[in-house]
Design an enzyme around this catalytic site. Sequence first.
Site, mmCIF file in Angstrom:
data_model
loop_
_atom_site.group_PDB
_atom_site.id
_atom_site.type_symbol
_atom_site.label_atom_id
_atom_site.label_comp_id
_atom_site.label_asym_id
_atom_site.label_seq_id
_atom_site.Cartn_x
_atom_site.Cartn_y
_atom_site.Cartn_z
ATOM 1 N N LYS A 1 2.104 0.815 -0.265
ATOM 2 C CA LYS A 1 2.713 -0.459 0.146
ATOM 3 C C LYS A 1 2.391 -1.522 -0.895
ATOM 4 O O LYS A 1 1.245 -1.899 -1.073
ATOM 5 C CB LYS A 1 2.181 -0.880 1.515
ATOM 6 C CG LYS A 1 2.767 -2.195 2.019
ATOM 7 C CD LYS A 1 2.074 -2.662 3.280
ATOM 8 C CE LYS A 1 0.626 -2.981 3.061
ATOM 9 N NZ LYS A 1 0.417 -4.105 2.113
ATOM 10 N N GLY B 1 -4.536 2.173 -1.394
ATOM 11 C CA GLY B 1 -4.588 0.732 -1.636
ATOM 12 C C GLY B 1 -4.370 -0.041 -0.358
ATOM 13 O O GLY B 1 -3.849 -1.158 -0.378
ATOM 14 N N ASP C 1 -10.208 6.268 -6.045
ATOM 15 C CA ASP C 1 -9.452 5.700 -7.151
ATOM 16 C C ASP C 1 -8.149 6.480 -7.269
ATOM 17 O O ASP C 1 -8.154 7.685 -7.549
ATOM 18 C CB ASP C 1 -10.262 5.808 -8.447
ATOM 19 C CG ASP C 1 -9.553 5.208 -9.645
ATOM 20 O OD1 ASP C 1 -8.337 4.936 -9.558
ATOM 21 O OD2 ASP C 1 -10.204 5.019 -10.694
ATOM 22 N N MET C 2 -7.029 5.830 -7.048
ATOM 23 C CA MET C 2 -5.741 6.525 -7.042
ATOM 24 C C MET C 2 -5.385 7.119 -8.394
ATOM 25 O O MET C 2 -4.516 8.005 -8.475
ATOM 26 C CB MET C 2 -4.628 5.566 -6.593
ATOM 27 C CG MET C 2 -4.405 4.375 -7.488
ATOM 28 S SD MET C 2 -3.224 3.218 -6.743
ATOM 29 C CE MET C 2 -3.278 1.876 -7.948
ATOM 30 N N HIS D 1 4.534 -2.007 -7.931
ATOM 31 C CA HIS D 1 5.052 -3.120 -8.733
ATOM 32 C C HIS D 1 3.958 -3.775 -9.580
ATOM 33 O O HIS D 1 4.252 -4.550 -10.494
ATOM 34 C CB HIS D 1 5.735 -4.175 -7.853
ATOM 35 C CG HIS D 1 4.812 -4.946 -6.963
ATOM 36 N ND1 HIS D 1 4.893 -4.910 -5.587
ATOM 37 C CD2 HIS D 1 3.800 -5.811 -7.237
ATOM 38 C CE1 HIS D 1 3.978 -5.704 -5.067
ATOM 39 N NE2 HIS D 1 3.296 -6.266 -6.057
#
Length: 368
Positions: free
Chosen positions: A267, A208, A253-254, A271
Site C-alpha cells: 500500500k 511496509g 527488510d523488503m 511510488h
Amino acid sequence: MALIHGSEEVISHEEDMVGAFALLYHHVFSYIKPMALKCAVELGIPDAIHRRGGAATLADIAADTGVHASRLTDLRCLMRLLTTSGMFAATAASDGGEPAAATSTVYTLTAASGLVVGPRGLSTVVRFAAGPVAVSPFFDMHAWLRAAPAAARSLFELAHGRSRWDAANADNDTMNAHSFVESQLLIEAVLRDHAGVFRGLGSLVDVGGGHGAVAKAIAAAFPDIKCTVMDLPHVVADAPVSDDGNLHLVAGDMFQSIPPADAVLLKYVLHCWGDDDCVRILRNCREAIPAREAGGKVIITELVLGSSASPRDANVAEAEDMHSLFLMCISGVGREEREWRAIFSDAGFGDYKITPVLGPISVIEVYP
C-alpha cells in the site's frame, strides 16, 4: 477578429478569447481554491454545517465558527468560491417569491466536503497539502528542473534542505495523521466495494504496513485470513498494537526477503522507489507467494495515470496529474499503466488487473 498581443496567433471568435482568458485566470488564481478550503477547515465550517443537520445559513456558520460580525461579507465571498467549485452546495431561500437576502442562503455539505467532517475526516490532508511546508517547494520548481541530479534528491529537499521523510521535519505529526486517515478511508472503500480482492486468501503479509491499521481492518473483515505486518525493526518496535489472534507483526527488510503468504499487500510503497528497486521488491514478493492457481497474488494500491480500466472524468484526470507532480516533489514516481506493466513483466509476473477504488487511486492485483 482579435490579435493576441505579442503573438502572430489570431483568435477568430470572441468566445475563444473569453475561454482563453478564463482558462489562464483559472490557472493563475487556482492556488486560492486550496487556500479557501484550508481556511474553511481551520474555521471548522464543514463540522459546523454537519452539527446543524447538514444545512446552515451564513449567520449560523459565523456564530458557530467565531467569525466576527463585521466579516460576514468576506465569509460570503469565501463560501461563494467553495460553492462554485463544488465543495459546498447553496440554496437561496425565499418567502413569497421575493429573492432572499444573501445571509439567508442555506449552505449544505456535498460528498466532497463531507470527507473532511469529524475526527476521521480528511481535514489533516487539507492542512498538510495546503500548508506552507508542502506548498513552498513548488516556488523552486524551475530551479529544480534545471539542477543537476546531485544538487538535491527531490524538489522538497532543494527547498527545505532535508528529505520529506526526515524525522526532523516539523510537520511529521500532521503528515503521519494524514497518511493514517487516508489509509483508513482507502481500506474502508476496498472492503466495502471491492472485498473480492481478499476473498479466498488464507494468509496475507502487509509489507511496509506501519503499525498495522490496514491489516487490522482486513483481519476484522476476514477472520480466516492470517495477517502479518512487516516493517523495519524500529517501526514494529513502536507499534501500539501487539500480536492478536490472526494479526502478527514482524520486523524485516523488503529488499532482503518477505514472509511467505498467499498474497502480499503493498500500500503506497512502490511510488517511493525507482523502477529497478520496484522490480527487486516485486521479485521478493513473487518468491513469497504460491502460483496463481493456488491463489497467489500481489495486491498494490497506487496511482495509475490514465488508467484504461475505467472511464475517468476531467476532475479525476487532473487529480491524477497533480498527485503525480506532488510525488515528484517528494522524490516519488507517478506511473502510467504501460510503466507498471513493464515493471511487472521484468519482475516475472504474467498478468494483472486494475480496479479504480478512490479518486485517482487504484487496486492492482498482480498474478505470477
